[in-house]
Design a protein around this motif. Structure first.
Motif, PDB file in Angstrom:
ATOM      1  N   SER A  79      48.804  31.092  48.713  1.00 60.24           N
ATOM      2  CA  SER A  79      47.510  30.536  48.257  1.00 60.24           C
ATOM      3  C   SER A  79      48.892  29.969  46.702  1.00 60.24           C
ATOM      4  O   SER A  79      47.369  29.104  45.750  1.00 60.24           O
ATOM      5  CB  SER A  79      46.591  31.040  47.922  1.00 60.24           C
ATOM      6  OG  SER A  79      46.376  32.430  47.526  1.00 60.24           O
ATOM      7  N   GLN A 135      46.992  36.820  36.908  1.00 56.98           N
ATOM      8  CA  GLN A 135      47.213  35.877  35.838  1.00 56.98           C
ATOM      9  C   GLN A 135      48.922  35.452  36.823  1.00 56.98           C
ATOM     10  O   GLN A 135      48.920  34.415  36.237  1.00 56.98           O
ATOM     11  CB  GLN A 135      46.802  36.074  34.824  1.00 56.98           C
ATOM     12  CG  GLN A 135      45.691  36.213  34.136  1.00 56.98           C
ATOM     13  CD  GLN A 135      44.620  34.476  33.504  1.00 56.98           C
ATOM     14  OE1 GLN A 135      45.212  33.489  34.015  1.00 56.98           O
ATOM     15  NE2 GLN A 135      43.575  35.055  34.002  1.00 56.98           N
ATOM     16  N   TRP A 172      45.665  39.272  48.591  1.00 54.45           N
ATOM     17  CA  TRP A 172      45.320  37.707  48.170  1.00 54.45           C
ATOM     18  C   TRP A 172      46.541  37.228  49.362  1.00 54.45           C
ATOM     19  O   TRP A 172      47.084  37.419  49.823  1.00 54.45           O
ATOM     20  CB  TRP A 172      47.001  37.680  46.811  1.00 54.45           C
ATOM     21  CG  TRP A 172      45.556  38.173  45.815  1.00 54.45           C
ATOM     22  CD1 TRP A 172      44.476  38.988  45.724  1.00 54.45           C
ATOM     23  CD2 TRP A 172      46.080  39.293  44.069  1.00 54.45           C
ATOM     24  NE1 TRP A 172      44.324  39.277  44.640  1.00 54.45           N
ATOM     25  CE2 TRP A 172      45.220  39.590  43.889  1.00 54.45           C
ATOM     26  CE3 TRP A 172      47.361  38.638  44.214  1.00 54.45           C
ATOM     27  CZ2 TRP A 172      44.978  39.703  42.548  1.00 54.45           C
ATOM     28  CZ3 TRP A 172      47.625  39.320  42.605  1.00 54.45           C
ATOM     29  CH2 TRP A 172      45.759  40.118  42.445  1.00 54.45           C
ATOM     30  N   THR A 220      47.791  29.205  38.654  1.00 51.15           N
ATOM     31  CA  THR A 220      46.734  28.226  38.910  1.00 51.15           C
ATOM     32  C   THR A 220      45.012  28.985  38.155  1.00 51.15           C
ATOM     33  O   THR A 220      45.274  29.431  38.873  1.00 51.15           O
ATOM     34  CB  THR A 220      46.932  27.287  39.749  1.00 51.15           C
ATOM     35  OG1 THR A 220      46.641  27.437  40.564  1.00 51.15           O
ATOM     36  CG2 THR A 220      47.786  26.243  39.413  1.00 51.15           C
ATOM     37  N   GLU A 221      44.621  28.492  37.487  1.00 49.65           N
ATOM     38  CA  GLU A 221      43.298  28.329  37.187  1.00 49.65           C
ATOM     39  C   GLU A 221      42.507  28.619  38.636  1.00 49.65           C
ATOM     40  O   GLU A 221      41.631  29.594  38.688  1.00 49.65           O
ATOM     41  CB  GLU A 221      42.186  27.396  36.096  1.00 49.65           C
ATOM     42  CG  GLU A 221      41.573  28.909  35.610  1.00 49.65           C
ATOM     43  CD  GLU A 221      40.962  29.575  34.849  1.00 49.65           C
ATOM     44  OE1 GLU A 221      40.151  30.646  35.779  1.00 49.65           O
ATOM     45  OE2 GLU A 221      42.650  30.117  34.210  1.00 49.65           O
ATOM     46  N   GLU A 222      42.433  27.867  39.884  1.00 48.13           N
ATOM     47  CA  GLU A 222      42.256  27.670  40.914  1.00 48.13           C
ATOM     48  C   GLU A 222      42.421  29.386  41.515  1.00 48.13           C
ATOM     49  O   GLU A 222      41.721  29.920  42.699  1.00 48.13           O
ATOM     50  CB  GLU A 222      42.605  26.480  41.437  1.00 48.13           C
ATOM     51  CG  GLU A 222      41.850  25.750  41.245  1.00 48.13           C
ATOM     52  CD  GLU A 222      42.140  25.050  40.226  1.00 48.13           C
ATOM     53  OE1 GLU A 222      43.884  24.557  39.450  1.00 48.13           O
ATOM     54  OE2 GLU A 222      42.235  23.914  39.172  1.00 48.13           O
ATOM     55  N   GLU A 223      43.840  29.654  41.575  1.00 52.13           N
ATOM     56  CA  GLU A 223      44.314  30.552  42.255  1.00 52.13           C
ATOM     57  C   GLU A 223      43.603  32.177  41.121  1.00 52.13           C
ATOM     58  O   GLU A 223      43.439  33.172  42.319  1.00 52.13           O
ATOM     59  CB  GLU A 223      46.212  30.735  42.077  1.00 52.13           C
ATOM     60  CG  GLU A 223      46.288  32.107  42.446  1.00 52.13           C
ATOM     61  CD  GLU A 223      45.955  32.244  44.112  1.00 52.13           C
ATOM     62  OE1 GLU A 223      46.225  32.841  44.066  1.00 52.13           O
ATOM     63  OE2 GLU A 223      45.555  31.305  44.803  1.00 52.13           O
ATOM     64  N   LEU A 246      49.272  26.532  45.130  1.00 45.46           N
ATOM     65  CA  LEU A 246      47.758  25.528  44.437  1.00 45.46           C
ATOM     66  C   LEU A 246      48.090  25.158  43.310  1.00 45.46           C
ATOM     67  O   LEU A 246      49.225  25.355  42.360  1.00 45.46           O
ATOM     68  CB  LEU A 246      46.744  26.238  44.590  1.00 45.46           C
ATOM     69  CG  LEU A 246      45.898  26.869  45.788  1.00 45.46           C
ATOM     70  CD1 LEU A 246      44.508  28.035  44.888  1.00 45.46           C
ATOM     71  CD2 LEU A 246      45.718  26.273  46.897  1.00 45.46           C
ATOM     72  N   GLU A 287      41.504  31.513  40.053  1.00 50.24           N
ATOM     73  CA  GLU A 287      39.463  32.476  40.641  1.00 50.24           C
ATOM     74  C   GLU A 287      39.413  33.060  42.320  1.00 50.24           C
ATOM     75  O   GLU A 287      38.134  33.529  42.100  1.00 50.24           O
ATOM     76  CB  GLU A 287      38.699  31.320  40.793  1.00 50.24           C
ATOM     77  CG  GLU A 287      38.449  30.583  39.020  1.00 50.24           C
ATOM     78  CD  GLU A 287      37.965  29.731  39.176  1.00 50.24           C
ATOM     79  OE1 GLU A 287      38.170  28.825  39.692  1.00 50.24           O
ATOM     80  OE2 GLU A 287      37.712  28.268  37.423  1.00 50.24           O
ATOM     81  N   HIS A 288      40.356  32.465  43.255  1.00 48.56           N
ATOM     82  CA  HIS A 288      40.374  32.608  44.491  1.00 48.56           C
ATOM     83  C   HIS A 288      40.623  34.400  44.372  1.00 48.56           C
ATOM     84  O   HIS A 288      40.070  34.916  45.088  1.00 48.56           O
ATOM     85  CB  HIS A 288      42.000  32.271  45.046  1.00 48.56           C
ATOM     86  CG  HIS A 288      41.969  33.069  45.629  1.00 48.56           C
ATOM     87  ND1 HIS A 288      41.480  32.350  47.727  1.00 48.56           N
ATOM     88  CD2 HIS A 288      43.047  33.403  46.702  1.00 48.56           C
ATOM     89  CE1 HIS A 288      41.676  33.326  48.427  1.00 48.56           C
ATOM     90  NE2 HIS A 288      42.677  33.859  47.846  1.00 48.56           N
ATOM     91  N   ARG A 289      41.469  34.602  43.333  1.00 45.10           N
ATOM     92  CA  ARG A 289      42.474  36.442  43.308  1.00 45.10           C
ATOM     93  C   ARG A 289      41.081  36.909  43.026  1.00 45.10           C
ATOM     94  O   ARG A 289      40.642  38.022  43.623  1.00 45.10           O
ATOM     95  CB  ARG A 289      43.478  36.295  42.503  1.00 45.10           C
ATOM     96  CG  ARG A 289      45.182  35.674  42.944  1.00 45.10           C
ATOM     97  CD  ARG A 289      45.915  36.291  42.512  1.00 45.10           C
ATOM     98  NE  ARG A 289      47.160  35.411  43.362  1.00 45.10           N
ATOM     99  CZ  ARG A 289      48.449  35.623  42.233  1.00 45.10           C
ATOM    100  NH1 ARG A 289      48.369  36.735  41.046  1.00 45.10           N
ATOM    101  NH2 ARG A 289      49.096  35.838  43.189  1.00 45.10           N
ATOM    102  N   ARG A 338      37.719  36.046  43.639  1.00 39.75           N
ATOM    103  CA  ARG A 338      36.936  36.760  44.362  1.00 39.75           C
ATOM    104  C   ARG A 338      37.221  37.847  45.300  1.00 39.75           C
ATOM    105  O   ARG A 338      36.341  38.394  45.430  1.00 39.75           O
ATOM    106  CB  ARG A 338      36.339  35.379  44.801  1.00 39.75           C
ATOM    107  CG  ARG A 338      35.150  34.315  44.215  1.00 39.75           C
ATOM    108  CD  ARG A 338      35.671  33.295  45.044  1.00 39.75           C
ATOM    109  NE  ARG A 338      36.490  32.413  45.631  1.00 39.75           N
ATOM    110  CZ  ARG A 338      36.914  31.115  44.689  1.00 39.75           C
ATOM    111  NH1 ARG A 338      37.215  30.812  44.117  1.00 39.75           N
ATOM    112  NH2 ARG A 338      38.468  30.600  45.736  1.00 39.75           N
TER     113      ARG A 338
END
Length: 93
Positions: free
Chosen positions: A90, A72, A86, A37-40, A93, A42-44, A46
């Protein structure tokens, strides 16, 4: 690169990837593959941005990959040698 100080496995400091080229490489890399997901993503990213192994703002010194591409892909894991940055759970998500 023998005898060179710690750095990226696959490139030198002169290597730079433009945002446009990076977007194109991501498009190519994810075709036909499972992605997170896009959220994942972003988490990765970060986690990568706070890692001392991030070179030139784009490249992982431990595997030589472009982190924006690797982040990705569902099957990708963090290649950090001492501990993955990572959280494997997560990705759900």
């Amino acid at each position: 690169m023998k005898g060179q100080a710690q750095g990226c496995k696959g490139c030198t400091e002169s290597v730079r990837v433009t945002p446009e080229k990076l977007e194109r490489l991501i498009e190519i890399a994810i075709q036909g593959r499972e992605v997170v997901t896009e959220e994942e993503v972003e988490h990765r990213l970060r986690q990568c941005s706070s890692c001392s192994g991030l070179q030139y703002g784009t490249t992982c010194q431990y595997c030589g990959c472009l982190v924006a591409v690797r982040a990705q892909l569902l099957a990708s894991e963090c290649p950090h040698p001492s501990a993955s940055r990572w959280d494997k759970t997560s990705a759900n998500l």
